[in-house]
Design an enzyme around this catalytic site. Structure first.
Site, mmCIF file in Angstrom:
data_model
loop_
_atom_site.group_PDB
_atom_site.id
_atom_site.type_symbol
_atom_site.label_atom_id
_atom_site.label_comp_id
_atom_site.label_asym_id
_atom_site.label_seq_id
_atom_site.Cartn_x
_atom_site.Cartn_y
_atom_site.Cartn_z
ATOM 1 N N CYS A 2 53.891 2.746 66.599
ATOM 2 C CA CYS A 2 52.438 2.887 66.509
ATOM 3 C C CYS A 2 52.023 4.328 66.793
ATOM 4 C CB CYS A 2 51.759 1.991 67.542
ATOM 5 S SG CYS A 2 52.318 0.297 67.475
ATOM 6 N N ARG A 27 55.430 8.182 61.331
ATOM 7 C CA ARG A 27 55.995 7.410 62.443
ATOM 8 C C ARG A 27 56.440 6.031 61.970
ATOM 9 N NH1 ARG A 27 54.385 9.082 67.841
ATOM 10 N NH2 ARG A 27 54.801 6.966 68.488
ATOM 11 N N TRP A 72 52.896 -0.570 64.164
ATOM 12 C CA TRP A 72 54.267 -0.950 63.787
ATOM 13 C C TRP A 72 54.514 -2.254 64.537
ATOM 14 C CZ3 TRP A 72 59.180 -1.249 66.275
ATOM 15 C CH2 TRP A 72 60.284 -1.153 65.422
ATOM 16 N N ASN A 98 49.733 1.924 72.090
ATOM 17 C CA ASN A 98 51.106 2.173 71.637
ATOM 18 C C ASN A 98 52.012 1.782 72.796
ATOM 19 O OD1 ASN A 98 53.356 3.105 70.388
ATOM 20 N ND2 ASN A 98 52.848 5.274 70.522
ATOM 21 N N GLY A 99 52.982 0.906 72.556
ATOM 22 C CA GLY A 99 53.867 0.477 73.648
ATOM 23 C C GLY A 99 53.995 -1.032 73.647
ATOM 24 N N GLU A 468 76.775 10.384 59.259
ATOM 25 C CA GLU A 468 75.423 10.886 58.992
ATOM 26 C C GLU A 468 75.075 10.740 57.506
ATOM 27 O OE1 GLU A 468 72.921 11.448 60.589
ATOM 28 O OE2 GLU A 468 71.684 12.766 59.388
ATOM 29 N N LYS A 472 71.922 8.568 56.178
ATOM 30 C CA LYS A 472 70.867 9.109 55.300
ATOM 31 C C LYS A 472 70.708 8.238 54.062
ATOM 32 C CE LYS A 472 69.257 11.068 57.514
ATOM 33 N NZ LYS A 472 69.394 11.670 58.809
ATOM 34 N N GLU A 475 69.161 4.698 54.924
ATOM 35 C CA GLU A 475 67.783 4.631 55.397
ATOM 36 C C GLU A 475 66.755 4.974 54.323
ATOM 37 O OE1 GLU A 475 67.948 8.691 58.079
ATOM 38 O OE2 GLU A 475 66.415 7.237 58.561
ATOM 39 N N HIS A 491 92.275 -0.607 58.184
ATOM 40 C CA HIS A 491 92.398 -1.622 59.239
ATOM 41 C C HIS A 491 91.376 -2.735 59.057
ATOM 42 C CE1 HIS A 491 95.388 0.762 61.271
ATOM 43 N NE2 HIS A 491 94.594 1.811 61.220
ATOM 44 N N LYS A 590 59.439 7.469 62.954
ATOM 45 C CA LYS A 590 59.966 8.801 63.254
ATOM 46 C C LYS A 590 60.402 8.909 64.710
ATOM 47 C CE LYS A 590 61.002 13.044 62.272
ATOM 48 N NZ LYS A 590 62.303 13.169 61.577
HETATM 49 C C1 F6R Z 1 67.625 9.085 61.139
HETATM 50 C C2 F6R Z 1 66.822 9.406 62.314
HETATM 51 C C3 F6R Z 1 67.048 8.620 63.544
HETATM 52 C C4 F6R Z 1 66.830 9.498 64.790
HETATM 53 C C5 F6R Z 1 66.894 8.628 66.068
HETATM 54 C C6 F6R Z 1 66.789 9.484 67.319
HETATM 55 O O1 F6R Z 1 67.350 9.952 60.079
HETATM 56 O O2 F6R Z 1 65.983 10.266 62.276
HETATM 57 O O3 F6R Z 1 68.293 8.029 63.560
HETATM 58 O O4 F6R Z 1 67.832 10.474 64.825
HETATM 59 O O5 F6R Z 1 65.845 7.710 66.039
HETATM 60 O O6 F6R Z 1 65.605 10.211 67.322
HETATM 61 P P1 F6R Z 1 65.409 11.462 68.267
HETATM 62 O O7 F6R Z 1 66.344 12.524 67.813
HETATM 63 O O8 F6R Z 1 63.973 11.827 68.092
HETATM 64 O O9 F6R Z 1 65.737 11.013 69.662
#
Ligand code: F6R
Length: 595
Positions: A2, A27, A72, A98-99, A468, A472, A475, A491, A590
């Site tokens: 949120c 977000r 959210w 938010n929370g 990674e 990417k 997601e 394995h 985010k």
């Molecule tokens: C993926 C992504 C997430 C963040 C994770 C940690 O693209 O952005 O996996 O890396 O939520 O977020 P931070 O770095 O803000 O603690």
């Protein structure tokens, strides 16, 4: 997660709130709403995007104070009735939150017994009813008493018809106040207010702020406190798309600059000394690297680097798992890596570490973030604002900080170190080459686009790169992708290989090379199409793989940088060809401020 915003001043609040909310879209959210006070309160909300809310807003919503929210869903499905703001029985008090309120069921039962009626499934709705219950002419006081009964995390803004100010409060969830000229703002994230002001106050846990057009008063347990005003150095220009189709593509293309800025800052500025990371001894003793998601992949690469250059073992932990370990957590130094500085799992782990007397260094991108304020030492990455949900440039900036730490305190001789620093300074040019070579990557994306399942494999320092790359792709393109240590496929996972499961293999020119070749042969024998990432000049892999993406030669320790950038582009172009909403993938946020 949120996002919340508030405005009070002389202008019409509605358009300002909607603009602020549009900066919180990254977000991740499923519904949104605003409430505006102009005599009476008008609430307008729905399970739609901010733009759609704006387009369907009835005319005549007038008022110079208001609050807004992007939701959210946690308690109750995304719907009009569950969207914020939520109100009390009399329709005089509205709240955005938010929370998570952990004891909302109990509070709801109590309040229902006292005659309050609830219309949503949310935890938030108990807050306006509690405030209504305790209101006796002083809104801030009522909020303080109400929050005493609440167990959980919150950043809230409360608005009441006829009251001169907005009341804001926080606990374990970020909240800032933006200072304007005869107007003030409140938001969960700085970018939300940057169109209007770059002067902000960060509220602390348990602070209650009363915000009017001309004044901001912050109290804590009834006593006034002074909170420092910070000037934000990012401009909104930094955060705009600048001609790119998506923030993600813009942010991928900013990486040469990010690397240059970071090296420049660490090399030339005051931070070039031990001031940056502090005394080296604790880093070379027992060290823990802790993070989530993409930042965790940076931590994994950090482990390889630091073990290689320090010659001492380094532990990595997912923050979300670390919090449930019962063992002795004492280490000489912990480094938490977090782009946002607000990830709940990371903050919880930091509390645990600090409680155990462990000094914590935070590598973060957001000045003033909660992690930056909780850590004993902060190393800022120089990525600038990252808007796209998928982390790209912040990851590369995190790697730069870890390279710098590794080089700063390594036991290697000075000429070897100078040599590595020289190679590090060549990275912006190498990354630019990857970006310029995107035609091949675009073609590979065309090959991946129709598949449902993929595997990404790498070894050594490029194993986290494979993870990674897979993260990417999944997601933003919604293709199932698993990142694997190349030696592990056999394995069990070999059972899933075949013509329907392409494999992306990250091949580095280091001591893993021969094993990677063997692995590719084994994969090909199971008929999986192979896309291989190889360094320039490699003639061998091309004979085995179906397609090759060539990246510039670098020292092996820097290969994660060029390889990751190529995989970011691969994910981007695949998602684009699948027509996915790249910057705002479904169900994601985010900064993940709940655990
Ligand atoms: C993926 C992504 C997430 C963040 C994770 C940690 O693209 O952005 O996996 O890396 O939520 O977020 P931070 O770095 O803000 O603690």
């Amino acid at each position: 997660m949120c996002g919340i915003v508030g405005y009070i001043g002389e202008k019409q609040a509605g358009p300002i709130l909607l603009n602020c909310l549009s900066w919180l879209e990254c977000r991740g959210y499923d519904s949104c709403g605003i409430a505006v006070a102009g005599g009476d309160l008008t609430v307008y909300k729905n399970a739609v995007r901010v733009k759609a809310l704006e387009e369907t807003l009835p005319p005549g919503i007038k008022g110079t104070a208001g609050i807004g929210h992007t939701r959210w869903a946690t308690h109750g499905e995304p719907s009009q009735v569950n969207a914020h703001p939520h109100g009390d029985c009399a329709g005089k008090i509205v709240v955005v939150h938010n929370g998570v309120i952990n004891n909302f069921q109990k509070l709801r039962q109590q309040l229902s017994g006292e005659g309050h009626s609830f219309i949503s499934e949310t935890d938030t709705e108990v807050i306006p009813h509690l405030v209504e219950k305790y209101y006796d002419g002083d809104l801030a006081k009522a909020v303080a008493i109400a929050l005493d009964e609440v167990v959980g995390s919150y950043a809230i803004i409360v608005m009441m018809a006829g009251e001169p100010g907005l009341v804001a409060a926080r606990k374990d969830s970020p909240l800032i106040i933006g200072i304007g000229d005869r107007e003030n703002y409140i938001a969960s994230d700085v970018p939300a207010v940057l169109d209007y002001t770059n002067r902000v106050i960060y509220l602390e846990d348990d602070d209650i702020g009363v915000i009017t057009a001309d004044d901001v008063k912050v109290t804590r347990q009834g006593a006034g406190v002074d909170r420092k005003r910070h000037r934000i150095l990012w401009s909104m220009e930094d955060a705009r798309k600048g001609g790119y189709g998506h923030f993600m593509l813009k942010e991928i293309h900013e990486q040469p600059k990010v690397i240059r800025d970071t090296i420049q800052a660490y090399l030339l500025a005051e931070e070039s000394t031990e001031d940056l990371f502090g005394p080296g001894d604790t880093y070379r003793a027992s060290m823990l690297l802790l993070a989530c998601g993409t930042s965790y992949h940076a931590a994994m690469i950090g482990k390889y680097l630091l073990e290689e250059l320090f010659g001492t073992p380094v532990r990595t932990e997912l923050a979300s798992e670390f919090n449930y370990h019962g063992y002795n957590i004492a280490v000489d130094r912990a480094i938490v890596i977090t782009q946002s500085g607000e990830t709940a799992d990371v903050l919880k782990a930091m509390k645990r570490l600090t409680g155990a007397g462990c000094p914590v260094t935070a590598i973060t991108n957001v000045m003033g973030s909660t992690a930056s304020r909780m850590a004993q030492r902060v190393v800022y990455t120089r990525a600038g604002p990252e808007i796209s949900v998928a982390a790209t440039k912040s990851f590369i900036a995190q790697l730069m900080a870890l390279y710098w730490l590794a080089l700063l305190y390594s036991k290697i001789d000075i000429s070897q170190r100078d040599n590595l620093v020289t190679k590090m300074r060549q990275l912006p040019g190498k990354v630019q080459q990857v970006l310029d070579n995107d035609a091949v990557i675009l073609k590979c994306a065309g090959q991946l686009v129709g598949y449902d399942h993929t595997f990404f494999v790498g070894r050594g320092i490029n194993f986290p790169v494979a993870m990674e790359g897979a993260l990417k792709l999944k997601e933003i393109s919604y293709i199932h992708a698993e990142g694997y240590a190349a030696g592990e496929l056999k394995h069990g996972t070999f059972a899933l290989l075949g013509r329907e499961a392409p494999v992306v293999a990250v091949v580095a020119q280091d001591d893993t090379y021969e094993a990677m070749l063997t692995g590719i042969k084994e994969i090909k024998a199971r008929h999986s199409p192979v896309i291989a990432l190889v360094a320039e000049g490699d003639e061998t892999v091309g004979e085995l793989a179906d397609t090759v993406i060539t990246v510039p030669q670098t020292d092996a320790i820097f290969s994660p940088v060029v390889n990751t950038v190529a995989l970011q582009l691969l994910a981007y172009y695949t998602a684009k060809q699948r027509g996915c909403p790249i910057d705002f993938p479904r169900n994601l946020a985010k900064s993940v401020t709940v655990d």
